[in-house]
Design an enzyme around this catalytic site. Structure first.
Site, PDB file in Angstrom:
ATOM      1  N   ASP A 151       0.852  -1.199   0.000  1.00  0.00           N
ATOM      2  CA  ASP A 151       0.000   0.000   0.000  1.00  0.00           C
ATOM      3  C   ASP A 151       0.884   1.244   0.000  1.00  0.00           C
ATOM      4  OD1 ASP A 151      -2.982   1.011   0.757  1.00  0.00           O
ATOM      5  OD2 ASP A 151      -1.486   2.249   1.771  1.00  0.00           O
ATOM      6  N   LYS A 158      -2.556   5.919  -4.455  1.00  0.00           N
ATOM      7  CA  LYS A 158      -3.646   6.864  -4.153  1.00  0.00           C
ATOM      8  C   LYS A 158      -3.419   8.201  -4.843  1.00  0.00           C
ATOM      9  CE  LYS A 158      -3.559   4.768   0.458  1.00  0.00           C
ATOM     10  NZ  LYS A 158      -2.154   4.638   0.834  1.00  0.00           N
ATOM     11  N   HIS A 214      -7.379   9.733  -2.041  1.00  0.00           N
ATOM     12  CA  HIS A 214      -6.713   9.650  -0.726  1.00  0.00           C
ATOM     13  C   HIS A 214      -7.531  10.261   0.418  1.00  0.00           C
ATOM     14  CE1 HIS A 214      -2.364   9.231   0.930  1.00  0.00           C
ATOM     15  NE2 HIS A 214      -3.219   9.087   1.911  1.00  0.00           N
ATOM     16  N   TYR A 222       3.368   9.831  -0.693  1.00  0.00           N
ATOM     17  CA  TYR A 222       4.457   9.241   0.106  1.00  0.00           C
ATOM     18  C   TYR A 222       5.810   9.448  -0.571  1.00  0.00           C
ATOM     19  CZ  TYR A 222       0.615   6.587   2.378  1.00  0.00           C
ATOM     20  OH  TYR A 222      -0.542   6.208   3.017  1.00  0.00           O
TER      21      TYR A 222
HETATM   22  P1  NAD Z   1       0.722   1.422  11.938  1.00  0.00           P
HETATM   23  O1  NAD Z   1      -0.409   1.371  12.890  1.00  0.00           O
HETATM   24  O2  NAD Z   1       0.971   0.301  10.993  1.00  0.00           O
HETATM   25  O3  NAD Z   1       1.981   1.713  12.841  1.00  0.00           O
HETATM   26  C1  NAD Z   1       3.275   1.711  12.343  1.00  0.00           C
HETATM   27  C2  NAD Z   1       4.228   1.850  13.532  1.00  0.00           C
HETATM   28  O4  NAD Z   1       3.963   0.824  14.495  1.00  0.00           O
HETATM   29  C3  NAD Z   1       5.653   1.589  13.067  1.00  0.00           C
HETATM   30  O5  NAD Z   1       6.273   2.784  12.686  1.00  0.00           O
HETATM   31  C4  NAD Z   1       6.300   0.979  14.278  1.00  0.00           C
HETATM   32  O6  NAD Z   1       6.785   2.001  15.111  1.00  0.00           O
HETATM   33  C5  NAD Z   1       5.152   0.310  14.992  1.00  0.00           C
HETATM   34  N1  NAD Z   1       5.167  -1.159  14.807  1.00  0.00           N
HETATM   35  C6  NAD Z   1       5.007  -1.859  13.643  1.00  0.00           C
HETATM   36  N2  NAD Z   1       5.044  -3.173  13.876  1.00  0.00           N
HETATM   37  C7  NAD Z   1       5.238  -3.322  15.201  1.00  0.00           C
HETATM   38  C8  NAD Z   1       5.353  -4.441  16.054  1.00  0.00           C
HETATM   39  N3  NAD Z   1       5.271  -5.682  15.580  1.00  0.00           N
HETATM   40  N4  NAD Z   1       5.540  -4.236  17.382  1.00  0.00           N
HETATM   41  C9  NAD Z   1       5.609  -2.979  17.879  1.00  0.00           C
HETATM   42  N5  NAD Z   1       5.489  -1.865  17.137  1.00  0.00           N
HETATM   43  C10 NAD Z   1       5.313  -2.037  15.803  1.00  0.00           C
HETATM   44  O7  NAD Z   1       0.601   2.832  11.176  1.00  0.00           O
HETATM   45  P2  NAD Z   1       0.763   3.346   9.703  1.00  0.00           P
HETATM   46  O8  NAD Z   1       2.061   2.978   9.102  1.00  0.00           O
HETATM   47  O9  NAD Z   1       0.432   4.788   9.756  1.00  0.00           O
HETATM   48  O10 NAD Z   1      -0.416   2.593   8.936  1.00  0.00           O
HETATM   49  C11 NAD Z   1      -0.201   1.474   8.098  1.00  0.00           C
HETATM   50  C12 NAD Z   1      -0.332   1.856   6.653  1.00  0.00           C
HETATM   51  O11 NAD Z   1      -1.607   2.450   6.403  1.00  0.00           O
HETATM   52  C13 NAD Z   1       0.646   2.938   6.176  1.00  0.00           C
HETATM   53  O12 NAD Z   1       1.961   2.485   6.029  1.00  0.00           O
HETATM   54  C14 NAD Z   1      -0.030   3.385   4.911  1.00  0.00           C
HETATM   55  O13 NAD Z   1       0.180   2.435   3.874  1.00  0.00           O
HETATM   56  C15 NAD Z   1      -1.487   3.380   5.343  1.00  0.00           C
HETATM   57  N6  NAD Z   1      -1.941   4.722   5.789  1.00  0.00           N
HETATM   58  C16 NAD Z   1      -2.918   5.336   5.071  1.00  0.00           C
HETATM   59  C17 NAD Z   1      -3.376   6.588   5.435  1.00  0.00           C
HETATM   60  C18 NAD Z   1      -4.466   7.226   4.634  1.00  0.00           C
HETATM   61  O14 NAD Z   1      -4.764   8.401   4.843  1.00  0.00           O
HETATM   62  N7  NAD Z   1      -5.070   6.509   3.712  1.00  0.00           N
HETATM   63  C19 NAD Z   1      -2.837   7.252   6.548  1.00  0.00           C
HETATM   64  C20 NAD Z   1      -1.839   6.609   7.274  1.00  0.00           C
HETATM   65  C21 NAD Z   1      -1.419   5.341   6.901  1.00  0.00           C
END
Ligand code: NAD
Length: 275
Positions: free
Chosen positions: A45, A75, A108, A50
Protein backbone atom coordinates in the site's frame (compact mmCIF):
# COMPACT_ATOMS: atom_id res chain seq x y z
CA UNK A 1 2.99 -18.04 4.85
CA UNK A 2 -0.40 -18.04 3.20
CA UNK A 3 -2.38 -14.80 3.54
CA UNK A 4 -6.13 -15.21 2.94
CA UNK A 5 -7.85 -13.09 0.30
CA UNK A 6 -11.20 -11.31 0.48
CA UNK A 7 -13.55 -10.78 -2.45
CA UNK A 8 -14.27 -7.15 -3.28
CA UNK A 9 -17.66 -5.94 -4.57
CA UNK A 10 -16.33 -5.97 -8.16
CA UNK A 11 -15.41 -9.67 -7.97
CA UNK A 12 -11.63 -9.14 -7.66
CA UNK A 13 -9.75 -10.48 -4.65
CA UNK A 14 -7.40 -8.70 -2.24
CA UNK A 15 -4.89 -10.22 0.22
CA UNK A 16 -6.30 -9.37 3.65
CA UNK A 17 -2.87 -8.46 5.00
CA UNK A 18 -0.27 -6.35 3.26
CA UNK A 19 2.60 -3.95 3.88
CA UNK A 20 2.16 -0.17 4.15
CA UNK A 21 4.91 2.28 3.20
CA UNK A 22 3.70 5.58 4.74
CA UNK A 23 6.80 7.45 5.98
CA UNK A 24 9.18 4.94 4.43
CA UNK A 25 12.15 7.01 3.24
CA UNK A 26 12.15 7.06 -0.59
CA UNK A 27 15.90 6.36 -0.57
CA UNK A 28 15.33 3.19 1.46
CA UNK A 29 12.04 2.04 -0.04
CA UNK A 30 13.45 -0.45 -2.53
CA UNK A 31 15.39 -2.31 0.17
CA UNK A 32 12.55 -2.18 2.70
CA UNK A 33 9.92 -3.40 0.21
CA UNK A 34 12.30 -6.15 -0.93
CA UNK A 35 12.57 -7.20 2.74
CA UNK A 36 8.77 -7.22 2.99
CA UNK A 37 8.47 -9.35 -0.15
CA UNK A 38 11.12 -11.67 1.28
CA UNK A 39 9.07 -11.90 4.51
CA UNK A 40 6.11 -13.07 2.41
CA UNK A 41 4.04 -9.92 1.82
CA UNK A 42 2.46 -9.67 -1.64
CA UNK A 43 0.19 -6.65 -1.08
CA UNK A 44 1.85 -3.21 -0.92
CA UNK A 45 0.00 0.00 0.00
CA UNK A 46 1.63 3.23 -1.22
CA UNK A 47 0.43 6.68 -2.34
CA UNK A 48 1.64 9.45 -4.63
CA UNK A 49 2.12 11.74 -1.62
CA UNK A 50 4.46 9.24 0.11
CA UNK A 51 7.03 10.06 -2.58
CA UNK A 52 8.19 6.44 -2.68
CA UNK A 53 6.27 4.88 -5.60
CA UNK A 54 9.55 4.72 -7.54
CA UNK A 55 11.16 2.65 -4.78
CA UNK A 56 8.16 0.34 -4.66
CA UNK A 57 8.45 -0.08 -8.44
CA UNK A 58 12.18 -0.79 -8.20
CA UNK A 59 11.53 -3.48 -5.58
CA UNK A 60 8.80 -5.07 -7.70
CA UNK A 61 11.15 -5.18 -10.70
CA UNK A 62 14.11 -6.48 -8.69
CA UNK A 63 12.06 -9.15 -6.90
CA UNK A 64 11.27 -11.12 -10.05
CA UNK A 65 7.90 -12.02 -8.50
CA UNK A 66 5.29 -12.48 -11.25
CA UNK A 67 3.04 -9.42 -11.52
CA UNK A 68 -0.13 -11.46 -11.00
CA UNK A 69 1.11 -12.59 -7.57
CA UNK A 70 1.31 -8.99 -6.35
CA UNK A 71 -1.43 -6.60 -5.25
CA UNK A 72 -0.38 -2.95 -5.53
CA UNK A 73 -2.40 0.01 -4.24
CA UNK A 74 -1.66 3.68 -4.77
CA UNK A 75 -3.65 6.86 -4.15
CA UNK A 76 -4.57 10.13 -5.84
CA UNK A 77 -3.36 13.12 -3.81
CA UNK A 78 -5.78 15.90 -2.84
CA UNK A 79 -4.37 18.58 -5.15
CA UNK A 80 -4.95 16.40 -8.24
CA UNK A 81 -8.73 15.93 -7.90
CA UNK A 82 -10.00 18.69 -10.23
CA UNK A 83 -10.87 18.45 -13.92
CA UNK A 84 -8.96 15.80 -15.86
CA UNK A 85 -5.93 15.96 -13.54
CA UNK A 86 -6.64 12.51 -12.00
CA UNK A 87 -6.05 11.04 -15.49
CA UNK A 88 -2.57 12.59 -15.58
CA UNK A 89 -1.89 11.62 -11.95
CA UNK A 90 -2.54 7.90 -12.50
CA UNK A 91 -0.21 7.92 -15.53
CA UNK A 92 2.53 9.47 -13.38
CA UNK A 93 2.00 6.88 -10.64
CA UNK A 94 2.03 3.98 -13.12
CA UNK A 95 5.21 5.33 -14.65
CA UNK A 96 6.94 5.54 -11.24
CA UNK A 97 5.72 2.08 -10.27
CA UNK A 98 6.74 0.65 -13.63
CA UNK A 99 3.30 -0.92 -14.03
CA UNK A 100 0.60 -0.90 -16.69
CA UNK A 101 -2.15 -1.23 -14.06
CA UNK A 102 -2.50 -0.93 -10.29
CA UNK A 103 -4.69 -3.42 -8.48
CA UNK A 104 -6.39 -0.68 -6.49
CA UNK A 105 -6.50 3.11 -6.92
CA UNK A 106 -7.94 5.30 -4.18
CA UNK A 107 -8.98 8.92 -3.72
CA UNK A 108 -6.71 9.65 -0.73
CA UNK A 109 -8.96 12.12 1.18
CA UNK A 110 -12.28 13.76 0.28
CA UNK A 111 -10.72 17.20 1.01
CA UNK A 112 -14.26 18.63 1.21
CA UNK A 113 -13.20 22.29 1.32
CA UNK A 114 -11.76 21.95 -2.19
CA UNK A 115 -15.05 20.62 -3.56
CA UNK A 116 -13.57 18.16 -6.06
CA UNK A 117 -13.92 14.71 -4.53
CA UNK A 118 -17.04 13.80 -6.55
CA UNK A 119 -15.21 14.79 -9.73
CA UNK A 120 -12.23 12.71 -8.59
CA UNK A 121 -14.49 9.68 -8.20
CA UNK A 122 -15.97 10.09 -11.69
CA UNK A 123 -12.38 10.14 -13.01
CA UNK A 124 -11.45 7.03 -11.03
CA UNK A 125 -14.35 5.27 -12.76
CA UNK A 126 -12.85 6.34 -16.12
CA UNK A 127 -9.42 5.13 -14.98
CA UNK A 128 -10.88 1.74 -14.08
CA UNK A 129 -12.75 1.54 -17.39
CA UNK A 130 -9.50 2.34 -19.24
CA UNK A 131 -7.84 -0.63 -17.49
CA UNK A 132 -5.31 1.45 -15.53
CA UNK A 133 -6.73 0.34 -12.17
CA UNK A 134 -8.34 -3.05 -11.72
CA UNK A 135 -10.36 -1.93 -8.71
CA UNK A 136 -11.14 1.55 -7.40
CA UNK A 137 -11.99 2.83 -3.96
CA UNK A 138 -11.62 5.71 -1.55
CA UNK A 139 -9.83 6.60 1.65
CA UNK A 140 -10.94 8.70 4.62
CA UNK A 141 -14.47 9.04 3.23
CA UNK A 142 -17.26 9.47 5.80
CA UNK A 143 -20.86 8.42 5.10
CA UNK A 144 -21.75 11.86 3.67
CA UNK A 145 -18.88 11.62 1.17
CA UNK A 146 -19.78 8.04 0.24
CA UNK A 147 -23.41 9.08 -0.32
CA UNK A 148 -22.32 11.90 -2.64
CA UNK A 149 -19.98 9.85 -4.84
CA UNK A 150 -22.33 6.87 -5.13
CA UNK A 151 -25.28 9.12 -5.95
CA UNK A 152 -23.29 10.96 -8.65
CA UNK A 153 -21.98 7.85 -10.43
CA UNK A 154 -23.97 4.79 -9.34
CA UNK A 155 -20.57 3.20 -8.64
CA UNK A 156 -19.90 1.96 -5.10
CA UNK A 157 -16.22 2.02 -4.09
CA UNK A 158 -14.63 -1.38 -3.55
CA UNK A 159 -12.95 -0.20 -0.33
CA UNK A 160 -12.82 2.69 2.12
CA UNK A 161 -9.40 2.97 3.78
CA UNK A 162 -9.85 4.69 7.15
CA UNK A 163 -8.00 5.18 10.42
CA UNK A 164 -9.15 2.24 12.50
CA UNK A 165 -7.84 0.35 15.52
CA UNK A 166 -9.45 -1.03 18.69
CA UNK A 167 -9.52 2.41 20.37
CA UNK A 168 -11.03 4.12 17.29
CA UNK A 169 -13.43 1.90 15.41
CA UNK A 170 -15.39 4.37 13.26
CA UNK A 171 -18.60 2.39 13.56
CA UNK A 172 -20.64 4.76 11.37
CA UNK A 173 -18.29 4.09 8.47
CA UNK A 174 -17.93 0.36 9.10
CA UNK A 175 -21.69 -0.16 9.31
CA UNK A 176 -22.14 1.85 6.10
CA UNK A 177 -19.50 -0.40 4.51
CA UNK A 178 -21.27 -3.55 5.71
CA UNK A 179 -24.60 -2.31 4.29
CA UNK A 180 -23.18 -1.12 0.96
CA UNK A 181 -20.63 -3.89 0.36
CA UNK A 182 -17.58 -1.65 0.80
CA UNK A 183 -14.58 -3.49 2.28
CA UNK A 184 -12.90 -1.66 5.14
CA UNK A 185 -9.14 -1.15 5.07
CA UNK A 186 -7.79 -0.16 8.48
CA UNK A 187 -4.90 2.32 8.34
CA UNK A 188 -2.85 2.89 11.45
CA UNK A 189 -3.98 -0.59 12.56
CA UNK A 190 -1.49 -0.53 15.45
CA UNK A 191 -2.47 3.02 16.41
CA UNK A 192 0.69 4.22 14.60
CA UNK A 193 2.59 3.57 17.81
CA UNK A 194 0.88 6.72 19.21
CA UNK A 195 -1.96 5.05 21.11
CA UNK A 196 -0.90 2.67 23.91
CA UNK A 197 -2.87 -0.30 22.58
CA UNK A 198 -0.26 -2.86 23.56
CA UNK A 199 -0.59 -2.04 27.28
CA UNK A 200 -4.35 -2.60 27.33
CA UNK A 201 -5.20 -5.57 29.51
CA UNK A 202 -7.31 -7.58 27.02
CA UNK A 203 -4.50 -7.27 24.45
CA UNK A 204 -1.78 -8.26 26.92
CA UNK A 205 -3.86 -11.14 28.30
CA UNK A 206 -4.64 -12.58 24.87
CA UNK A 207 -0.97 -12.26 23.90
CA UNK A 208 0.09 -14.24 26.98
CA UNK A 209 -2.64 -16.85 26.38
CA UNK A 210 -1.57 -17.49 22.78
CA UNK A 211 2.19 -17.01 23.16
CA UNK A 212 1.99 -14.12 20.67
CA UNK A 213 3.01 -10.45 20.85
CA UNK A 214 0.51 -7.64 21.55
CA UNK A 215 1.00 -6.39 17.97
CA UNK A 216 0.09 -9.83 16.62
CA UNK A 217 -3.03 -9.88 18.81
CA UNK A 218 -4.16 -6.45 17.54
CA UNK A 219 -3.60 -7.51 13.92
CA UNK A 220 -5.50 -10.73 14.58
CA UNK A 221 -8.40 -8.68 16.00
CA UNK A 222 -8.55 -6.70 12.73
CA UNK A 223 -8.50 -9.85 10.60
CA UNK A 224 -11.27 -11.48 12.65
CA UNK A 225 -13.33 -8.27 12.33
CA UNK A 226 -13.03 -8.74 8.56
CA UNK A 227 -10.81 -5.70 7.97
CA UNK A 228 -7.89 -5.44 5.55
CA UNK A 229 -4.61 -4.34 7.19
CA UNK A 230 -1.10 -3.35 6.05
CA UNK A 231 1.03 -2.60 9.09
CA UNK A 232 4.27 -0.73 8.47
CA UNK A 233 7.69 -1.45 9.87
CA UNK A 234 11.18 -0.76 8.55
CA UNK A 235 12.54 -3.75 10.45
CA UNK A 236 12.62 -7.24 8.97
CA UNK A 237 11.96 -8.97 12.30
CA UNK A 238 8.82 -6.90 12.84
CA UNK A 239 7.70 -7.49 9.25
CA UNK A 240 7.98 -11.21 9.98
CA UNK A 241 6.15 -10.81 13.28
CA UNK A 242 3.31 -8.85 11.67
CA UNK A 243 2.63 -11.46 8.99
CA UNK A 244 2.89 -14.37 11.44
CA UNK A 245 -0.73 -14.09 12.52
CA UNK A 246 -2.42 -16.99 10.76
CA UNK A 247 -1.64 -19.79 13.21
CA UNK A 248 -3.91 -18.73 16.07
CA UNK A 249 -7.42 -17.45 16.63
CA UNK A 250 -8.78 -15.13 19.31
CA UNK A 251 -11.72 -16.60 21.20
CA UNK A 252 -15.03 -14.75 20.98
CA UNK A 253 -14.46 -13.50 24.55
CA UNK A 254 -10.97 -12.21 23.69
CA UNK A 255 -12.23 -10.57 20.49
CA UNK A 256 -15.13 -8.93 22.36
CA UNK A 257 -12.88 -7.66 25.16
CA UNK A 258 -10.64 -5.95 22.58
CA UNK A 259 -13.69 -4.54 20.76
CA UNK A 260 -14.71 -3.00 24.11
CA UNK A 261 -11.53 -0.84 24.02
CA UNK A 262 -13.28 1.80 21.84
CA UNK A 263 -12.22 5.18 23.32
CA UNK A 264 -12.74 7.56 20.40
CA UNK A 265 -8.94 7.40 20.30
CA UNK A 266 -8.23 9.00 16.94
CA UNK A 267 -4.46 9.48 16.52
CA UNK A 268 -4.35 11.31 13.20
CA UNK A 269 -6.20 13.94 11.18
CA UNK A 270 -9.99 14.12 10.76
CA UNK A 271 -11.28 13.91 7.15
CA UNK A 272 -13.05 17.25 7.40
CA UNK A 273 -9.76 18.98 8.33
CA UNK A 274 -7.49 17.65 5.56
CA UNK A 275 -7.67 19.62 2.33
P1 NAD B 1 0.72 1.42 11.94
O1 NAD B 1 -0.41 1.37 12.89
O2 NAD B 1 0.97 0.30 10.99
O3 NAD B 1 1.98 1.71 12.84
C1 NAD B 1 3.27 1.71 12.34
C2 NAD B 1 4.23 1.85 13.53
O4 NAD B 1 3.96 0.82 14.49
C3 NAD B 1 5.65 1.59 13.07
O5 NAD B 1 6.27 2.78 12.69
C4 NAD B 1 6.30 0.98 14.28
O6 NAD B 1 6.78 2.00 15.11
C5 NAD B 1 5.15 0.31 14.99
N1 NAD B 1 5.17 -1.16 14.81
C6 NAD B 1 5.01 -1.86 13.64
N2 NAD B 1 5.04 -3.17 13.88
C7 NAD B 1 5.24 -3.32 15.20
C8 NAD B 1 5.35 -4.44 16.05
N3 NAD B 1 5.27 -5.68 15.58
N4 NAD B 1 5.54 -4.24 17.38
C9 NAD B 1 5.61 -2.98 17.88
N5 NAD B 1 5.49 -1.87 17.14
C10 NAD B 1 5.31 -2.04 15.80
O7 NAD B 1 0.60 2.83 11.18
P2 NAD B 1 0.76 3.35 9.70
O8 NAD B 1 2.06 2.98 9.10
O9 NAD B 1 0.43 4.79 9.76
O10 NAD B 1 -0.42 2.59 8.94
C11 NAD B 1 -0.20 1.47 8.10
C12 NAD B 1 -0.33 1.86 6.65
O11 NAD B 1 -1.61 2.45 6.40
C13 NAD B 1 0.65 2.94 6.18
O12 NAD B 1 1.96 2.48 6.03
C14 NAD B 1 -0.03 3.38 4.91
O13 NAD B 1 0.18 2.44 3.87
C15 NAD B 1 -1.49 3.38 5.34
N6 NAD B 1 -1.94 4.72 5.79
C16 NAD B 1 -2.92 5.34 5.07
C17 NAD B 1 -3.38 6.59 5.44
C18 NAD B 1 -4.47 7.23 4.63
O14 NAD B 1 -4.76 8.40 4.84
N7 NAD B 1 -5.07 6.51 3.71
C19 NAD B 1 -2.84 7.25 6.55
C20 NAD B 1 -1.84 6.61 7.27
C21 NAD B 1 -1.42 5.34 6.90
Amino acid sequence: MSVPTLELNDGHRIPQLGFGVFKVDPAETERIVLDALEAGYRHIDTAAIYGNEQGVGAAIAASGIPREELFITTKLWNDRQAGDDPLAAIDESLDKLGLAQVDLYLTHWPAPANGHFVNAWTKLVEIRDAGKARSIGVSNHLPEHLDAIIEATGVTPAVDQIELHPAYQQREVTSYGARAGIAIEAWGPLGQGKYPLFDEEPVAQAAAAHGKTPAQVVLRWHLQQGYIVFPKSNRLERMRENIDVFDFELTTAQQDAITALERDGRVSAHPSEVN
